[in-house]
Design a protein around this motif. Structure first.
Motif, PDB file in Angstrom:
ATOM      1  N   GLU A   1     -42.031 -76.418  29.646  1.00  0.00           N
ATOM      2  CA  GLU A   1     -42.770 -75.613  28.673  1.00  0.00           C
ATOM      3  C   GLU A   1     -41.840 -74.643  27.943  1.00  0.00           C
ATOM      4  OE1 GLU A   1     -46.074 -74.171  26.464  1.00  0.00           O
ATOM      5  OE2 GLU A   1     -45.585 -76.045  27.463  1.00  0.00           O
TER       6      GLU A   1
ATOM      7  N   ARG B   1     -40.113 -76.719  25.411  1.00  0.00           N
ATOM      8  CA  ARG B   1     -41.044 -77.061  24.332  1.00  0.00           C
ATOM      9  C   ARG B   1     -41.213 -75.887  23.377  1.00  0.00           C
ATOM     10  NH1 ARG B   1     -45.674 -76.259  22.239  1.00  0.00           N
ATOM     11  NH2 ARG B   1     -46.211 -74.678  23.752  1.00  0.00           N
ATOM     12  N   LYS B   2     -41.404 -74.686  23.909  1.00  0.00           N
ATOM     13  CA  LYS B   2     -41.557 -73.499  23.068  1.00  0.00           C
ATOM     14  C   LYS B   2     -40.301 -73.249  22.239  1.00  0.00           C
ATOM     15  CE  LYS B   2     -44.862 -71.039  25.976  1.00  0.00           C
ATOM     16  NZ  LYS B   2     -45.074 -69.864  26.839  1.00  0.00           N
TER      17      LYS B   2
END
Length: 85
Positions: free
Chosen positions: A41, A44-45
């Protein structure tokens, strides 16, 4: 102030270069290739903050012809029909 960033500016630059060279790379592949010790995550960010969109890979034509995929398509069609009645 706030939390210390888990990715260094060098990590972010390496992610950017990797995505530019290989636009269809997955988040998991980025993590593995760069040996990053952060969750997917976070990567991804970072990819999104660099101005990229994260898209799911679709099945290739040969994979769509398999009976397993055909069954899922039929199921989705039946569900759609049930909502219209």
């Amino acid at each position: 102030r706030g939390r210390k960033a888990k990715l260094t500016p060098e990590n972010i630059h390496a992610i950017d270069e990797l995505v530019q060279k290989q636009p269809d790379i997955t988040i998991r592949e980025i993590k593995e290739k760069l040996c990053l010790n952060v969750c997917e995550e976070t990567i991804r960010k970072t990819v999104v903050s660099l101005g990229y969109r994260v898209k799911k890979k679709s099945a290739h034509a040969s994979e769509q012809e398999r009976s397993r995929c055909e069954r899922k398509t039929c199921t989705m069609e039946r569900t759609k029909e049930d909502h219209t009645n």
